[in-house]
Design a protein around this motif. Structure first.
Motif, PDB file in Angstrom:
ATOM      1  N   PRO A 343       0.805  -1.232   0.000  1.00 40.03           N
ATOM      2  CA  PRO A 343       0.000   0.000   0.000  1.00 40.03           C
ATOM      3  C   PRO A 343       0.834   1.277   0.000  1.00 40.03           C
ATOM      4  O   PRO A 343       0.333   2.343  -0.351  1.00 40.03           O
ATOM      5  N   GLU A 344       2.100   1.186   0.395  1.00 43.47           N
ATOM      6  CA  GLU A 344       2.955   2.371   0.431  1.00 43.47           C
ATOM      7  C   GLU A 344       3.429   2.788  -0.964  1.00 43.47           C
ATOM      8  O   GLU A 344       3.867   3.917  -1.168  1.00 43.47           O
ATOM      9  N   VAL A 345       3.342   1.883  -1.931  1.00 39.56           N
ATOM     10  CA  VAL A 345       3.719   2.193  -3.313  1.00 39.56           C
ATOM     11  C   VAL A 345       2.598   3.018  -3.950  1.00 39.56           C
ATOM     12  O   VAL A 345       1.414   2.712  -3.780  1.00 39.56           O
ATOM     13  N   PHE A 346       2.963   4.066  -4.681  1.00 35.02           N
ATOM     14  CA  PHE A 346       1.960   4.865  -5.385  1.00 35.02           C
ATOM     15  C   PHE A 346       1.585   4.147  -6.673  1.00 35.02           C
ATOM     16  O   PHE A 346       2.415   3.951  -7.556  1.00 35.02           O
ATOM     17  N   VAL A 347       0.314   3.725  -6.760  1.00 34.66           N
ATOM     18  CA  VAL A 347      -0.170   2.971  -7.917  1.00 34.66           C
ATOM     19  C   VAL A 347      -1.300   3.766  -8.580  1.00 34.66           C
ATOM     20  O   VAL A 347      -2.459   3.677  -8.162  1.00 34.66           O
ATOM     21  N   PRO A 348      -0.989   4.558  -9.585  1.00 31.79           N
ATOM     22  CA  PRO A 348      -2.023   5.371 -10.236  1.00 31.79           C
ATOM     23  C   PRO A 348      -2.887   4.534 -11.173  1.00 31.79           C
ATOM     24  O   PRO A 348      -2.468   3.475 -11.657  1.00 31.79           O
ATOM     25  N   GLU A 349      -4.089   5.011 -11.433  1.00 30.15           N
ATOM     26  CA  GLU A 349      -4.924   4.389 -12.454  1.00 30.15           C
ATOM     27  C   GLU A 349      -4.256   4.580 -13.808  1.00 30.15           C
ATOM     28  O   GLU A 349      -3.747   5.654 -14.118  1.00 30.15           O
ATOM     29  N   PHE A 350      -4.254   3.516 -14.619  1.00 30.93           N
ATOM     30  CA  PHE A 350      -3.589   3.623 -15.907  1.00 30.93           C
ATOM     31  C   PHE A 350      -4.375   2.900 -17.004  1.00 30.93           C
ATOM     32  O   PHE A 350      -3.807   2.417 -17.985  1.00 30.93           O
ATOM     33  N   SER A 351      -5.688   2.822 -16.828  1.00 33.52           N
ATOM     34  CA  SER A 351      -6.542   2.208 -17.858  1.00 33.52           C
ATOM     35  C   SER A 351      -6.983   3.273 -18.852  1.00 33.52           C
ATOM     36  O   SER A 351      -8.151   3.679 -18.891  1.00 33.52           O
ATOM     37  N   VAL A 352      -6.033   3.753 -19.616  1.00 36.21           N
ATOM     38  CA  VAL A 352      -6.299   4.798 -20.606  1.00 36.21           C
ATOM     39  C   VAL A 352      -5.710   4.362 -21.943  1.00 36.21           C
ATOM     40  O   VAL A 352      -4.897   3.445 -22.022  1.00 36.21           O
ATOM     41  N   ALA A 353      -6.120   5.047 -22.999  1.00 42.89           N
ATOM     42  CA  ALA A 353      -5.575   4.766 -24.325  1.00 42.89           C
ATOM     43  C   ALA A 353      -4.121   5.225 -24.387  1.00 42.89           C
ATOM     44  O   ALA A 353      -3.725   6.155 -23.678  1.00 42.89           O
ATOM     45  N   PRO A 354      -3.302   4.590 -25.239  1.00 44.36           N
ATOM     46  CA  PRO A 354      -1.873   4.940 -25.306  1.00 44.36           C
ATOM     47  C   PRO A 354      -1.609   6.426 -25.538  1.00 44.36           C
ATOM     48  O   PRO A 354      -0.633   6.973 -25.019  1.00 44.36           O
ATOM     49  N   GLU A 355      -2.484   7.098 -26.288  1.00 43.74           N
ATOM     50  CA  GLU A 355      -2.263   8.519 -26.558  1.00 43.74           C
ATOM     51  C   GLU A 355      -2.435   9.377 -25.310  1.00 43.74           C
ATOM     52  O   GLU A 355      -2.048  10.556 -25.301  1.00 43.74           O
ATOM     53  N   GLU A 356      -2.994   8.791 -24.251  1.00 40.31           N
ATOM     54  CA  GLU A 356      -3.180   9.524 -23.006  1.00 40.31           C
ATOM     55  C   GLU A 356      -2.123   9.171 -21.959  1.00 40.31           C
ATOM     56  O   GLU A 356      -2.153   9.688 -20.846  1.00 40.31           O
ATOM     57  N   TYR A 357      -1.180   8.309 -22.310  1.00 40.74           N
ATOM     58  CA  TYR A 357      -0.163   7.889 -21.351  1.00 40.74           C
ATOM     59  C   TYR A 357       0.672   9.074 -20.859  1.00 40.74           C
ATOM     60  O   TYR A 357       0.945   9.204 -19.659  1.00 40.74           O
ATOM     61  N   VAL A 358       1.090   9.947 -21.769  1.00 36.80           N
ATOM     62  CA  VAL A 358       1.957  11.063 -21.388  1.00 36.80           C
ATOM     63  C   VAL A 358       1.239  12.015 -20.450  1.00 36.80           C
ATOM     64  O   VAL A 358       1.764  12.383 -19.386  1.00 36.80           O
ATOM     65  N   SER A 359       0.024  12.437 -20.817  1.00 39.54           N
ATOM     66  CA  SER A 359      -0.713  13.379 -19.971  1.00 39.54           C
ATOM     67  C   SER A 359      -1.040  12.766 -18.620  1.00 39.54           C
ATOM     68  O   SER A 359      -1.031  13.458 -17.593  1.00 39.54           O
ATOM     69  N   THR A 360      -1.309  11.462 -18.588  1.00 39.17           N
ATOM     70  CA  THR A 360      -1.574  10.785 -17.308  1.00 39.17           C
ATOM     71  C   THR A 360      -0.330  10.783 -16.437  1.00 39.17           C
ATOM     72  O   THR A 360      -0.387  11.092 -15.240  1.00 39.17           O
ATOM     73  N   LEU A 361       0.811  10.457 -17.027  1.00 36.95           N
ATOM     74  CA  LEU A 361       2.075  10.444 -16.284  1.00 36.95           C
ATOM     75  C   LEU A 361       2.387  11.816 -15.699  1.00 36.95           C
ATOM     76  O   LEU A 361       2.766  11.944 -14.528  1.00 36.95           O
ATOM     77  N   LEU A 362       2.211  12.861 -16.500  1.00 37.57           N
ATOM     78  CA  LEU A 362       2.549  14.211 -16.052  1.00 37.57           C
ATOM     79  C   LEU A 362       1.571  14.749 -15.020  1.00 37.57           C
ATOM     80  O   LEU A 362       1.857  15.748 -14.356  1.00 37.57           O
ATOM     81  N   SER A 363       0.424  14.107 -14.869  1.00 36.98           N
ATOM     82  CA  SER A 363      -0.567  14.570 -13.887  1.00 36.98           C
ATOM     83  C   SER A 363      -0.271  14.089 -12.478  1.00 36.98           C
ATOM     84  O   SER A 363      -0.894  14.549 -11.525  1.00 36.98           O
ATOM     85  N   PHE A 364       0.689  13.180 -12.308  1.00 36.78           N
ATOM     86  CA  PHE A 364       0.928  12.587 -10.987  1.00 36.78           C
ATOM     87  C   PHE A 364       1.417  13.608  -9.968  1.00 36.78           C
ATOM     88  O   PHE A 364       1.033  13.575  -8.803  1.00 36.78           O
ATOM     89  N   ASN A 365       2.341  14.476 -10.363  1.00 40.08           N
ATOM     90  CA  ASN A 365       2.864  15.532  -9.493  1.00 40.08           C
ATOM     91  C   ASN A 365       3.459  14.973  -8.192  1.00 40.08           C
ATOM     92  O   ASN A 365       3.258  15.517  -7.110  1.00 40.08           O
TER      93      ASN A 365
END
Length: 575
Positions: A343-365
């Motif tokens: 549970p201490e590991v940060f596990v973001p949701e990543f069920s998105v289309a490949p074209e959204e991978y970059v914007s999802t990654l950059l949203s983690f902050n």
């Protein structure tokens, strides 16, 4: 979570369990009604297991509070201050109508920063692109006024070591200028911003808080199939995966390019994939469209073991905590398993289309740093060198032989101004080999030097390359005695006797300066067990009557010098 969830959480702060929470005093200073902003920030702190004590400047009285050194802003010394003066394009106010007020406020800000000494995060004011000048918006008087104000703040930050600038226009760009303003709230209650804007702003502030407390994430652990490339390499082969020109391959390439940018600023990359290692190696060797190279990954686990176990092995190999890791995987089952097991590991949701991978990654902050040093920029290369060192270790018989073969050298610096950013960064980030885990800003260290403290740091190298500045000691004079306030070392150089060579060098310096005794403490935390025995092993004597969680020690400097006079260190100290 949304704004109302944070607000409700903060409303129950008195009922919130205190155990395990990090207490942080915070000061909030604005030129508008900031009740909602305080509650969202407070709720967000609680969500991060931080217990905030937030002091606000009285409404519209910040200018008086700045001038009154007995005001709460000064009396309740914060670990971090957030200041946001908005030049509202829809309402007249002191910043729109008076250049004198701007000059006076800049002077007050300098005074506050100098007096408070801890980190001050200052927001730039949003630029009003929507203005009566149409396409000539940059000529609009209010746009010019806001631009000048922001430029003056940036200039002030270059002269004031504890002033950190955050460009609020980043959030405006993300949300849109028409979506950040609450017009009714602005006119009726002087609450100029929407809750969505306040949540986005507080997320940026929280990133600063986590950074100064050493809680930023350090490492991204990546899946491979349908994460770094499209398809399953075991089925398609190294050249059959989706990677390269055309969709979706180009989306995976751009994701890799963004990961490479993070690697270049010091974020560690690793792989945890359910795959045959030979298939993965073949991709690195044969697929010319692969942006990331094998040397960009500090650790690779391609096997059929549970990924929650692999991530623990990776953490051990890299000498970092699993709570500094981010796990990215396209599989909901793998993500849920990781959340359950680690549970201490940060596990973001990543069920998105490949074209959204970059914007999802950059949203983690979650990778925020208050400064970027040369060591950060070279960290990826340093981990590649570490794999070469590990190969040497696997072929040597014992630790002594291994250290000798490395040919370690050390160059020690005392009070070097150009090392202050790195020294501060190490106090903020180092958790494992850290006797006290005290966190200090650059401004703190400059103040300590003015007060007569001794600040030592050392850059280390061996036959495989340079580690950079990786070890720090802060020492306070107490008459003829010295107090070891801080002693820490990067986990990348643990188990190489560097800490003993560094300490011996410092003690020789103290002896030459006439000091008779050195005292020190070990303050137990959840992470610093690797440094628990250092003081005893270095020759310090425990002092009886320790407080719970704190062990105090003393060292006779002359006796230490006499004992080590004829001993030869395995680490060479360079002049």
């Amino acid at each position: 979570m949304d704004s109302l969830t944070y607000i409700r959480s903060y409303a129950k702060i008195k009922e919130h369990p205190r155990k395990g929470l990090l207490r942080i005093p915070i000061t909030l200073i604005t030129n508008f009604t900031d009740d909602v902003l305080e509650k969202i920030l407070g709720g967000m702190c609680l969500a991060e297991k931080i217990l905030p004590t937030i002091t606000r400047a009285p409404y519209k009285q910040y200018h008086l509070s700045f001038k009154d050194k007995t005001a709460q802003l000064y009396a309740k010394k914060p670990q971090i201050s957030f200041i946001f003066f908005d030049i509202n394009p829809y309402q007249h106010g002191e910043f729109t109508d008076s250049k004198t007020h701007i000059e006076e406020t800049l002077s007050d800000l300098r005074t506050y920063c100098d007096a408070i000494e801890t980190l001050v995060v200052m927001n730039l004011s949003p630029l009003p692109y929507n203005n009566p000048s149409g396409h000539f918006y940059t000529d609009d008087p209010l746009f010019v006024r806001t631009q000048e104000w922001n430029a003056r703040l940036v200039a002030l930050s270059k002269e004031t070591s504890n002033l950190y600038i955050f460009d609020t226009n980043k959030i405006v760009y993300q949300l849109g200028e028409n979506n950040i303003r609450d017009m009714r709230g602005s006119y009726a209650f002087d609450i100029p911003f929407t809750n969505d804007f306040s949540v986005a702003l507080c997320r940026e502030w929280i990133a600063c808080i986590l950074a100064i407390r050493g809680r930023s994430r350090k490492c991204i652990v990546l899946d491979l199939d349908n994460t770094l490339w499209g398809g399953v390499v075991g089925e398609t082969g190294p050249l059959g995966i989706a990677l390269g020109p055309g969709y979706p391959g180009i989306a995976f390439q751009n994701f890799q390019r963004t990961l490479l940018r993070l690697w270049e600023r010091g974020v560690i990359l690793a792989i945890a994939s359910k795959n045959n290692l030979a298939d993965v190696e073949e991709v690195f060797e044969k697929n010319q469209h692969f942006i990331l190279k094998k040397e960009h990954f500090a650790s690779i686990r391609a096997n059929w073991e549970d990924k929650s176990e692999n991530i623990v092995d990776i953490a051990k190999e890299l000498n970092i905590g699993t709570d500094s890791m981010v796990f990215i995987d396209d599989s909901p089952l793998e993500r849920e398993s990781m959340r359950k097991e680690r549970p201490e590991v940060f596990v973001p949701e990543f069920s998105v289309a490949p074209e959204e991978y970059v914007s999802t990654l950059l949203s983690f902050n979650v990778f925020h740093q208050m400064s970027l040093t040369e060591e950060d920029k070279n960290k990826g290369q340093m981990y590649a060198q570490e794999r070469e060192r590990t190969a040497v270790l696997n072929h040597t018989k014992n630790k002594k032989e291994y250290i000798a073969e490395l040919g370690i050298t050390m160059r020690v610096f005392e009070g070097e101004d150009n090392n202050i950013p790195r020294v501060s960064q190490l106090t903020l980030k180092t958790n494992q080999y850290n006797l006290t885990t005290k966190r200090y800003s650059e401004a703190d260290i400059r103040r300590f030097l003015k007060e007569g403290w001794r600040a030592y740091s050392a850059e280390v190298a061996d036959t495989f390359g340079e580690y950079g500045v990786v070890i720090v000691a802060l020492i306070t004079p107490e008459g003829k005695d010295a107090r070891l306030d801080t002693f820490l070392m990067s986990c990348r150089v643990m188990s190489r006797d560097i800490e003993f060579a560094f300490l011996e060098h410092l003690i020789k310096k103290l002896h030459a300066a006439g000091f008779k005794k050195m005292t020190a403490s070990f303050i137990t935390t959840a992470k610093n067990a690797p440094s628990k025995e250092f003081l005893s092993e270095a020759g310090f004597t425990p002092i009886k009557g320790a407080v719970k969680g704190i062990k105090n020690y003393t060292l006779d400097i002359l006796a230490y010098i006499t004992k080590h006079a004829k001993q030869k260190s395995s680490v060479t100290i360079l002049n």
